[in-house]
Design an enzyme around this catalytic site. Sequence first.
Site, PDB file in Angstrom:
ATOM      1  N   ASN A 269    -127.133  -8.945   6.163  1.00 48.88           N
ATOM      2  CA  ASN A 269    -125.686  -9.131   6.003  1.00 48.88           C
ATOM      3  C   ASN A 269    -125.123  -7.974   5.159  1.00 48.88           C
ATOM      4  OD1 ASN A 269    -126.839  -9.778   3.531  1.00 48.88           O
ATOM      5  ND2 ASN A 269    -125.267 -11.290   3.068  1.00 48.88           N
ATOM      6  N   CYS A 271    -124.076  -7.368   2.068  1.00 49.65           N
ATOM      7  CA  CYS A 271    -124.549  -6.978   0.718  1.00 49.65           C
ATOM      8  C   CYS A 271    -126.061  -6.893   0.631  1.00 49.65           C
ATOM      9  CB  CYS A 271    -123.955  -7.919  -0.320  1.00 49.65           C
ATOM     10  SG  CYS A 271    -122.145  -7.937  -0.259  1.00 49.65           S
ATOM     11  N   GLU A 273    -128.604  -9.055   0.993  1.00 47.40           N
ATOM     12  CA  GLU A 273    -129.501 -10.105   0.505  1.00 47.40           C
ATOM     13  C   GLU A 273    -130.017 -11.032   1.598  1.00 47.40           C
ATOM     14  OE1 GLU A 273    -126.312  -9.905  -0.041  1.00 47.40           O
ATOM     15  OE2 GLU A 273    -125.326 -11.843   0.089  1.00 47.40           O
TER      16      GLU A 273
HETATM   17  N1  UDP Z   1    -118.755 -11.295   1.972  1.00 40.18           N
HETATM   18  C1  UDP Z   1    -117.778 -10.839   2.846  1.00 40.18           C
HETATM   19  N2  UDP Z   1    -116.601 -10.353   2.348  1.00 40.18           N
HETATM   20  C2  UDP Z   1    -116.348 -10.298   1.029  1.00 40.18           C
HETATM   21  C3  UDP Z   1    -117.330 -10.747   0.122  1.00 40.18           C
HETATM   22  C4  UDP Z   1    -118.516 -11.253   0.635  1.00 40.18           C
HETATM   23  O1  UDP Z   1    -117.975 -10.859   4.046  1.00 40.18           O
HETATM   24  O2  UDP Z   1    -115.241  -9.834   0.633  1.00 40.18           O
HETATM   25  C5  UDP Z   1    -120.029 -11.865   2.494  1.00 40.18           C
HETATM   26  C6  UDP Z   1    -121.140 -10.851   2.601  1.00 40.18           C
HETATM   27  O3  UDP Z   1    -121.993 -11.200   3.671  1.00 40.18           O
HETATM   28  C7  UDP Z   1    -121.875 -11.025   1.289  1.00 40.18           C
HETATM   29  C8  UDP Z   1    -121.818 -12.530   1.147  1.00 40.18           C
HETATM   30  O4  UDP Z   1    -120.519 -12.858   1.625  1.00 40.18           O
HETATM   31  O5  UDP Z   1    -123.156 -10.495   1.378  1.00 40.18           O
HETATM   32  C9  UDP Z   1    -122.019 -13.077  -0.223  1.00 40.18           C
HETATM   33  O6  UDP Z   1    -121.172 -12.430  -1.136  1.00 40.18           O
HETATM   34  P1  UDP Z   1    -120.753 -13.104  -2.512  1.00 40.18           P
HETATM   35  O7  UDP Z   1    -121.917 -13.852  -3.044  1.00 40.18           O
HETATM   36  O8  UDP Z   1    -120.131 -12.060  -3.376  1.00 40.18           O
HETATM   37  O9  UDP Z   1    -119.619 -14.151  -2.021  1.00 40.18           O
HETATM   38  P2  UDP Z   1    -118.830 -15.325  -2.780  1.00 40.18           P
HETATM   39  O10 UDP Z   1    -119.318 -16.600  -2.197  1.00 40.18           O
HETATM   40  O11 UDP Z   1    -119.014 -15.213  -4.253  1.00 40.18           O
HETATM   41  O12 UDP Z   1    -117.394 -15.093  -2.405  1.00 40.18           O
END
Ligand code: UDP
Length: 570
Positions: A269, A271, A273
């Site tokens: 994905n 980021c 992970e």
């Molecule tokens: N992600 C996305 N857009 C964003 C932020 C995150 O598509 O602006 C997706 C992406 O696949 C990333 C995953 O959400 O690897 C997890 O990111 P994060 O944990 O920062 O998300 P949160 O749940 O805190 O918004």
Amino acid sequence: MKFSENAIKVLERRYLSKDEEGNLIETVEGLFRRVANHIAEADKHYDSNSDTKALAEEFFEMMTNLEFMPNSPTLMNAGKPLGQLSACFVLPVPDSMDGIFDAVKNAALIHKSGGGTGFSFSRIRPAGSSVRSTGGVASGPISFMKVFNAATEAVKQGGTRRGANMGILRVDHPNITEFIQCKKDSAEITNFNISVGITEKFMEAVKADTYYDLIDPKTKEVVGQKRAKEVYDLIVDMAWNNGEPGIVFLDRLNRDNVVPSQGEIESTNPCGEQPLLPYESCNLGSINLNAVLDEEEGKFVINYAKLARIVDSAVHFLDNVIDMNKYPLEEIEKTTKSTRKIGLGVMGFADLLFKLGIPYNSEEAIAVAGKIMEFIETRGREASRELAKTRGPFPLFGESIFKDEEPIRNATVTTIAPTGTISIICGASGGVEPLFAISFIRNVMDNDELLEVHDYFRKVAEERGFYSDELMREIAQKGSLAHVEGVPEDVKRVFVTAHDISPEYHIRMQAAFQEFTDNAVSKTVNFPNSATREDVSDVYRLAYELGCKGVTIYRDGSRDLQVLNVGKVK
Ligand code: UDP
């Protein structure tokens, strides 16, 4: 409820339901009731008599006590018409016009729903090769990435959050050098993180300083050779320059591919992970480690019984999300439900270390990381096996690498996400990253400056009698406690931030979490501006040796637009 002012602001701006004029029609409590009720509903699929009311209450409490938070799309969309709950998707990009533009369209649908997409462009024939149907010349993977980028840009305005992409190209693709440099001067790939897909073969060739084969993905023929070290140095040089490309170790992703019969894992994905099969999606959730600390006579200890309880409930929650999710494509629903991957991780690790009085850059911290994550992984798998007893294992269990073990509900259980937004909602430090700053100055309207200080640091500073706004400003300016007078030495040792920590410790911490994580770990290795290319190269090698699945680095000040400038009060 325990939400900070900041958290409420974020929730109001981006998560709470609004009417057509943009007025809020939901409260914070309403949001968490909506999510909890919806996700609990899945239990009815397995037992029509199950008490989903009690379960919804359990989920509600777990979220509003800031113990666990699902990824953003679940908070935004659960129980609403869109209903798309996952953060992570990987889409295949085949070597055909139809296939490529199907992927563009599918990505747009996913972005609209708040999900992020990863792609491997490795199957696209190289630039300059022939196109039979038109007698023309192929434009190659990088030109198509620009199309994906433009589509992402256009969806941005309509979507709930910025669409994010990962673009991967195998190191043996003939266009690899162009790919490595594709973000250098181009403003056309801004919506992508890019990573080079590294193979073991390539790493061996770098070590032995030999040439390796470039392979045309269409004909599978060897079409050239490159000196491995030259390509490796180019990757290092570009990453040193502006943090990209990252690298991902493809053979390692595939060593942990639970169902190899379904094909190869080519991408993660955005980021990094979450490695996934083509058309697979995954939903993430993170435990706030601040919530598992008990204070006993002024000392903090980890409450493992509480952690166990949260893990059990979180695995139940995330497995339910798979059933309640509305998938953007039938193909994605089918693939996702055949492996039922979930990604449980942590946030607030840096906070936890502060409270335990352990410096992030210490052997003790590495040990604590391993201990906590091993506990979560072991317990998480037990919880998933427990679910399998009543719900059955994931449908492809029989052809998975686990087939001779006790049935398990989810092909993967653990992932360490960045927790970019949900950590703000929980008032916790992000994922397993160290803090970027102990205090900083935020620009608010009318040129007002707001001094923000880490909560626990403020408490310690007040108790120890060295708190002053002036000192906190100085810390914000210097970006670290290291050279601030008036802070006791033992406090300086514990409250280290990203730039106090050597790149080696960053990578060792990533590796410590990776050892007990099924999927991968979101982590950035911070370098000071003065770091050399050799320093970057050393960290790549260390990551490779320590079993990491990929590396993302960032050298301070190397990008024009840096979100947070240490040492500069803007
Ligand atoms: N992600 C996305 N857009 C964003 C932020 C995150 O598509 O602006 C997706 C992406 O696949 C990333 C995953 O959400 O690897 C997890 O990111 P994060 O944990 O920062 O998300 P949160 O749940 O805190 O918004």
